[in-house]
Design an enzyme around this catalytic site. Structure first.
Site, PDB file in Angstrom:
ATOM      1  N   LYS A  30      23.929   8.439  40.882  1.00  0.00           N
ATOM      2  CA  LYS A  30      22.637   7.941  40.389  1.00  0.00           C
ATOM      3  C   LYS A  30      22.049   8.946  39.391  1.00  0.00           C
ATOM      4  CE  LYS A  30      20.315   9.963  44.416  1.00  0.00           C
ATOM      5  NZ  LYS A  30      19.762   9.696  45.760  1.00  0.00           N
ATOM      6  N   TYR A  74       2.052  30.675  24.154  1.00  0.00           N
ATOM      7  CA  TYR A  74       0.703  30.158  24.408  1.00  0.00           C
ATOM      8  C   TYR A  74      -0.016  30.950  25.485  1.00  0.00           C
ATOM      9  CZ  TYR A  74       2.206  25.841  21.991  1.00  0.00           C
ATOM     10  OH  TYR A  74       2.665  24.923  21.099  1.00  0.00           O
TER      11      TYR A  74
HETATM   12  C1  LIG Z   1      20.528  10.461  46.646  1.00  0.00           C
HETATM   13  C2  LIG Z   1      21.073   9.906  47.881  1.00  0.00           C
HETATM   14  C3  LIG Z   1      22.218  10.465  48.479  1.00  0.00           C
HETATM   15  C4  LIG Z   1      22.838  11.762  48.004  1.00  0.00           C
HETATM   16  O1  LIG Z   1      21.992  12.809  48.434  1.00  0.00           O
HETATM   17  P1  LIG Z   1      22.408  14.349  48.195  1.00  0.00           P
HETATM   18  O2  LIG Z   1      21.379  15.112  48.947  1.00  0.00           O
HETATM   19  O3  LIG Z   1      22.315  14.569  46.723  1.00  0.00           O
HETATM   20  O4  LIG Z   1      23.760  14.503  48.707  1.00  0.00           O
HETATM   21  C5  LIG Z   1      22.769   9.819  49.565  1.00  0.00           C
HETATM   22  N1  LIG Z   1      22.201   8.704  50.070  1.00  0.00           N
HETATM   23  C6  LIG Z   1      21.070   8.164  49.544  1.00  0.00           C
HETATM   24  C7  LIG Z   1      20.488   6.947  50.132  1.00  0.00           C
HETATM   25  C8  LIG Z   1      20.466   8.752  48.444  1.00  0.00           C
HETATM   26  O5  LIG Z   1      19.351   8.228  47.948  1.00  0.00           O
END
Ligand SMILES: *Cc1c(COP(=O)(O)O)cnc(C)c1O
Length: 401
Positions: free
Chosen positions: A36, A269
């Site tokens: 993702k 800044y």
């Molecule tokens: C993002 C996600 C993962 C992976 O999580 P990590 O901590 O990056 O391993 C697994 N399951 C779900 C439902 C997620 O949203």
């Protein structure tokens, strides 16, 4: 010619090796590499393909659009699960593209059924149950009704209930009582769903942290995300090397300008950093628009986010700006415009990592890599195949990448 004076170099060999390491941690389960958010900033398709080469048999997308992007790019040799969508999502396209979909609400099941009928294909469904995270998923109370409707649709051949799954709230604290409690609620849900007649293919609960630290929670499939990219999900328990992981992303930039300034000069800044002596300042042309966290600004008391330049470890001087940060290179600086600066990488040569930046910025490594800006080009190397590693790129000076 460089269109942009910085780039993220992603080592696909590292991704492959990380997936192999994760598979070794979970020998009785299949691996779903979670890709993702553009593969946590690493680039969706190249990362997904490398993860499959490393032994993953599933890919995990949050959004339906991400899953469809994989299929459109020709990634067909793996199951793909999409788990987060709102009414109106392109579920028919998902079913047509052979994407598994999660169901976390009654309306979602109804929409998947409608989509499957329109597609003229059986939709593969994973029922998501909220075992205590308090986020997405059917409550235990909602599960029986939605399951009954799903099994009725299965009897018609419209859907196939292939999965039951959940997500942990305290996976990064394996000893926390909530982990055991969620595990028990999940096991009870599995028993109830199977007793009701579901023939589950995969039951899955473990993210990266649980994959690495809680073997009892692996079930049939583990869903690591951050660890695929080589970052530790539990930095308080162990860094990447402790788990056999190698950070895959190196963010590097070229020094844009280098100039001497007198003692007492204010930097960036608000002049939150004032040089204590005659010195040389270097400008690095990446800033918060590129994902360099502004919370990692430096102050008079301490430098900000760490960088490596010319084999030296320095930190950001003064505020992180939208497009640039400044370094105090010291009075004897030898650097010239065009020299390479590493913001984060695999850390194996003593350089900084995304985890180091997370600590300075008060966040987690996930946020550092996923927020890499869209204008930063991603380039790919493969330490396993062509011997190119980010370390060998380090030899370049003076503007030649
Ligand atoms: C993002 C996600 C993962 C992976 O999580 P990590 O901590 O990056 O391993 C697994 N399951 C779900 C439902 C997620 O949203």
């Amino acid at each position: 010619m460089n269109d942009f004076p910085a780039r993220a170099v992603v080592d696909l060999g590292a991704v492959r090796g990380n997936v192999r390491a994760l598979a070794a941690h979970a020998p009785t389960a299949q691996v779903m590499a979670v890709v993702k958010a553009d593969a946590y900033g690493h680039g969706l398709v190249p990362s997904a393909l490398a993860a499959l080469e490393g032994g993953a048999t599933w890919l995990g997308a949050a959004q339906v659009g991400e899953a469809l992007a994989l299929r459109r790019a020709g990634v067909t040799g793996a199951r793909v699960l999409a788990w987060l969508y709102a009414p109106g999502a392109p579920l028919r396209e998902a079913v047509e593209a052979d994407v598994d979909v999660s169901v976390a609400a009654r309306w979602a099941l109804d929409d998947v059924v409608t989509a499957a009928r329109a597609a003229g294909r059986t939709a593969r469904v994973h029922l998501k149950v909220d075992t205590g995270l308090g986020r997405n998923g059917l409550s235990i109370g909602q599960l029986p009704d939605v399951l009954a409707a799903a099994l009725a649709a299965e009897a018609e051949g419209v859907v196939r209930v292939v999965g039951l799954w959940s997500h942990l709230a305290f996976a990064d604290a394996p000893e926390h009582p909530a982990v055991r409690q969620q595990a028990e609620v999940f096991a009870a849900a599995v028993r109830a769903v199977e007793a009701a007649g579901a023939r589950l293919e995969v039951r899955h609960l473990a993210n990266s942290a649980a994959t690495l630290t809680s073997p009892a929670l692996h079930w049939d499939l583990v869903r690591p995300g951050i660890a695929v990219y080589g970052l530790s999900p539990v930095p308080h328990l162990g860094g990447s090397d402790r788990f056999g992981l190698v950070p895959a992303m190196t963010l590097e930039a070229q020094l844009a300008t280098v100039k001497p300034v007198p003692a007492g000069s204010g930097v960036s800044y608000g002049h939150e950093y004032v040089v204590p002596q005659d010195t040389v300042l270097g400008v690095v042309p990446v800033g918060y628009a590129d994902g360099v966290p502004r919370h990692a600004s430096g102050t008079a008391e301490r430098w900000g986010g760490p960088v490596q330049v010319g084999g030296r470890r320095l930190g950001v001087a003064g505020r992180v700006c939208m497009d640039q940060v400044v370094l105090d290179l010291g009075p004897d600086a030898r650097e010239v415009a065009g020299d390479r600066v590493v913001l984060w990488g695999d850390g194996r040569d003593g350089g900084p990592t995304a985890q180091d930046w997370a600590e300075v910025a008060g966040t987690i490594s996930y946020e550092i890599v996923t927020r890499l800006g869209a204008r930063v080009p991603r380039t790919y190397v493969d330490s396993e195949r062509d011997g190119t590693s980010t370390a060998s790129l380090a030899a370049t000076r003076g503007g030649a990448w």
